[in-house]
Motif scaffolding. Sequence first.
Motif, PDB file in Angstrom:
ATOM      1  N   MET A 185       0.811  -1.212   0.000  1.00  0.00           N
ATOM      2  CA  MET A 185       0.000   0.000   0.000  1.00  0.00           C
ATOM      3  C   MET A 185       0.848   1.267   0.000  1.00  0.00           C
ATOM      4  N   ALA A 186       2.076   1.199   0.578  1.00  0.00           N
ATOM      5  CA  ALA A 186       2.892   2.405   0.731  1.00  0.00           C
ATOM      6  C   ALA A 186       4.151   2.340  -0.115  1.00  0.00           C
ATOM      7  N   ALA A 187       4.113   1.619  -1.245  1.00  0.00           N
ATOM      8  CA  ALA A 187       5.302   1.486  -2.089  1.00  0.00           C
ATOM      9  C   ALA A 187       5.755   2.837  -2.618  1.00  0.00           C
ATOM     10  N   HIS A 188       4.805   3.750  -2.869  1.00  0.00           N
ATOM     11  CA  HIS A 188       5.172   5.059  -3.407  1.00  0.00           C
ATOM     12  C   HIS A 188       5.965   5.894  -2.416  1.00  0.00           C
ATOM     13  N   LEU A 189       5.876   5.577  -1.118  1.00  0.00           N
ATOM     14  CA  LEU A 189       6.625   6.336  -0.111  1.00  0.00           C
ATOM     15  C   LEU A 189       8.104   5.977  -0.100  1.00  0.00           C
ATOM     16  N   SER A 190       8.444   4.859  -0.700  1.00  0.00           N
ATOM     17  CA  SER A 190       9.847   4.437  -0.725  1.00  0.00           C
ATOM     18  C   SER A 190      10.476   4.627  -2.098  1.00  0.00           C
ATOM     19  N   SER A 191       9.775   5.315  -2.998  1.00  0.00           N
ATOM     20  CA  SER A 191      10.261   5.460  -4.368  1.00  0.00           C
ATOM     21  C   SER A 191      11.173   6.664  -4.551  1.00  0.00           C
TER      22      SER A 191
ATOM     23  N   ALA B 246       9.270   4.806   7.017  1.00  0.00           N
ATOM     24  CA  ALA B 246       9.567   4.782   8.451  1.00  0.00           C
ATOM     25  C   ALA B 246       8.750   5.829   9.200  1.00  0.00           C
ATOM     26  N   LEU B 247       8.529   6.992   8.583  1.00  0.00           N
ATOM     27  CA  LEU B 247       7.726   8.033   9.217  1.00  0.00           C
ATOM     28  C   LEU B 247       6.276   7.591   9.337  1.00  0.00           C
TER      29      LEU B 247
ATOM     30  N   GLY C 241       3.936   6.724  12.884  1.00  0.00           N
ATOM     31  CA  GLY C 241       2.584   7.202  13.168  1.00  0.00           C
ATOM     32  C   GLY C 241       1.617   6.064  13.425  1.00  0.00           C
ATOM     33  N   ARG C 242       1.727   4.991  12.666  1.00  0.00           N
ATOM     34  CA  ARG C 242       0.847   3.833  12.866  1.00  0.00           C
ATOM     35  C   ARG C 242       1.104   3.177  14.226  1.00  0.00           C
ATOM     36  N   ARG C 243       2.362   3.109  14.615  1.00  0.00           N
ATOM     37  CA  ARG C 243       2.709   2.489  15.897  1.00  0.00           C
ATOM     38  C   ARG C 243       2.120   3.279  17.067  1.00  0.00           C
TER      39      ARG C 243
ATOM     40  N   LEU D 200       0.488  14.173  15.162  1.00  0.00           N
ATOM     41  CA  LEU D 200       0.376  14.088  13.703  1.00  0.00           C
ATOM     42  C   LEU D 200       0.980  15.367  13.108  1.00  0.00           C
ATOM     43  N   ASP D 201       2.303  15.436  13.100  1.00  0.00           N
ATOM     44  CA  ASP D 201       2.979  16.654  12.649  1.00  0.00           C
ATOM     45  C   ASP D 201       3.249  16.631  11.151  1.00  0.00           C
ATOM     46  N   LEU D 202       4.067  15.683  10.723  1.00  0.00           N
ATOM     47  CA  LEU D 202       4.416  15.578   9.308  1.00  0.00           C
ATOM     48  C   LEU D 202       3.802  14.312   8.727  1.00  0.00           C
ATOM     49  N   ILE D 203       2.992  14.491   7.693  1.00  0.00           N
ATOM     50  CA  ILE D 203       2.276  13.377   7.075  1.00  0.00           C
ATOM     51  C   ILE D 203       2.917  13.085   5.724  1.00  0.00           C
ATOM     52  N   PRO D 204       3.367  11.853   5.490  1.00  0.00           N
ATOM     53  CA  PRO D 204       3.945  11.525   4.175  1.00  0.00           C
ATOM     54  C   PRO D 204       2.866  11.418   3.107  1.00  0.00           C
TER      55      PRO D 204
END
Length: 686
Positions: free
Chosen positions: A1-7, A14-15, A19-21, A143-147
């Motif tokens: 689901m979050a592959a685009h965040l690592s591209s 990791a960010l 937040g999920r944790r 919830l400061d910085l949202i990727p």
Amino acid sequence: MAAHLSSGRVNLTALREAGRRELREFLDKCAGSKAIVWDEYLTGPFGLIAQYSLLKEHEVEKMFTLKPGRLPPADVKNIIFFVRPKLELMDIITDNVLREDRGRSPQRDFHILFVPRRSLLCEQWLKEQGVLGSFIHREQYSLDLIPFDGDLLSMESESAFKECYLESDQTSLYHAAKGLMTLQALYGTIPQIFGKGDCARHVANMMIRMKHEFPGSQNSIFPVFDTLLLLDRNVDLLTPLATQLTYEGLIDEIYGIQNTYVKLPPEKFAPKKQGEGGKDLPTEPKKLQLNSAEELYAEIRDKNFNAVGSVLSKKAKIISAAFEERHHAKTVGEIKQFVSQLPHMQAARSSLANHTSIAELIKDITTSEDFFDNLTVEQEFMSGIDTDKVNNYIEDCIAQKHPLIKILRLVCLQSVCNSGLKQKVLDHYKREILQTYGYEHILTLNNLEKAGLLKPQTGGRNNYPTIRKTLRLWMDDVNEQNPNDISYVYSGYAPLSVRLAQLLARPGWRSIEEVLKMLPGPHFEERQQLPTGLQKKRQHGENRVTLVFFLGGGHVCGDRCAEISVPDGGWRHRVRHCHYKTDQWNNLDQILDGKTGACPILGWVVRDSQSWRPCATQARRLLVLARLLCRRNTAVKEALLGPAHEPVTLISSALVFQLSVEVPSRQAGLKGTKDKQLRERSLLMA
């Protein structure tokens, strides 16, 4: 689901996981079945952190929107309120809790989660209303910085600019500093911090103080970011005022992108069935998610809209050819291979259909005469033409009662490009706006003045021409199809904030000290000491990563952080705004004969449009020039278009013209003239 965040250059997964944790830990504190009552504004940002499947794993069975009255029925043990710390929301929560206490047995457990910070003022208000004791857990969720994407972060703080520049409220600056400290905890200490502006100075000071107050914040993670650039929004007010014209920028300009989602008119996306005509057309807007997880969108999102059509056409041919291969599959192995590729091919075809429909919707807007006229005026201002006088087009728009936001953007753009308006011009605009749109907007105009967007010109000189030339904010020759400079996103204008980032990387801000003094606020540099062993020697040609943080709002929505990578001899930057440009004339009246008002066009050369097809940029530049001339003088309109005055016919005729324009020189007036040969241009629309 979050592959685009690592591209991207930095893996932002990791960010998101951090937040999920934190969210999971809070949900686990509330043992038993749960229902979440959402502050509606938070549903979008939280959707980028955790989907419903994650919440369901932690016994979340129902979700409701926060609104006055009794809560909807739900057979759950825990009610959790996810809210921003605002007093008006506390009144609604009080109403919900009191109605539940009076009318239900057995009692439920209430919890409240403040996002992004707990508020003593809100808790005191709940106490005065007699409901604070009903909450078992009262905590905060940072919830400061949202990727948003592989190279884009956001704080989604819609009121940041207002707080910083109108109310002198530094709350959003504190949240920015806390978010950057969280980022450093995950990705290592950022060695260099540069900044421009008062807000940037405050954030840097808070970061340094937080580091000293929490000695444990020093980590042993190898730094991912080389430089942090903090920029006040008021350092570059010009860029967000101009009309956005990249593919993604136009989608946001026309339809609005919220939390990576856009809602579009459903007609273009209705399946076409033979014989049904227009029956049973959908009425609900088409909702699409836009991020780099979609291969086609990742390719075209930052392209100038002029270059999007050719990409879509090329993709259509590739997909069509891929489907045709099924006829050549004869062996079992070939058929099996085709079937395995089928889901990807079908997804690609669906994506192409969606973006083709979006491009058609955008083109309907961008080919309208009103859109061109608006862009023409923007180009005049950004080129330094007639910025010190009342603009006729703005007057016409006010008289026709165009949307007020359109008027204010143009007036503010003129003010920024002229370092303020002459008092007579400013008073004229104010009077026209108030008489047309109502005197209640006197507060609107006052707020624009306080924010520095609309202001009278003081005794000082106009610094914009100097800034424009020194920073090369305007480029005459731009290749929109295969760009080699960031100015392609505006077809000529390079965003000031991007130029600052590029010059910071090479050769450094010392080369533009005088220009920096002309921009609002101080500029500074801070260095953070890295632990022994974490200092890295850069290899020649190795790319650096700079994190650019806009304080007071970014280009599209809310505070934006953009990653910039400036390799040797190259550049890369995420920019969401651009617009077309015209040829840059020092004074448009120079094109006209001062006595007769006639346009000294020496001749027309018409060629076969099928054998010679120039780029769309040249076509649009000629069209904009023609409209500039036509608006100035009826004789020019007749010379260019004939008595019919039908520019639409001229556009659709797809003819190619070559003009030789006689331009009176500035020194000698009409006595001395010079010829300026314009390149061959086409009126063929892309």
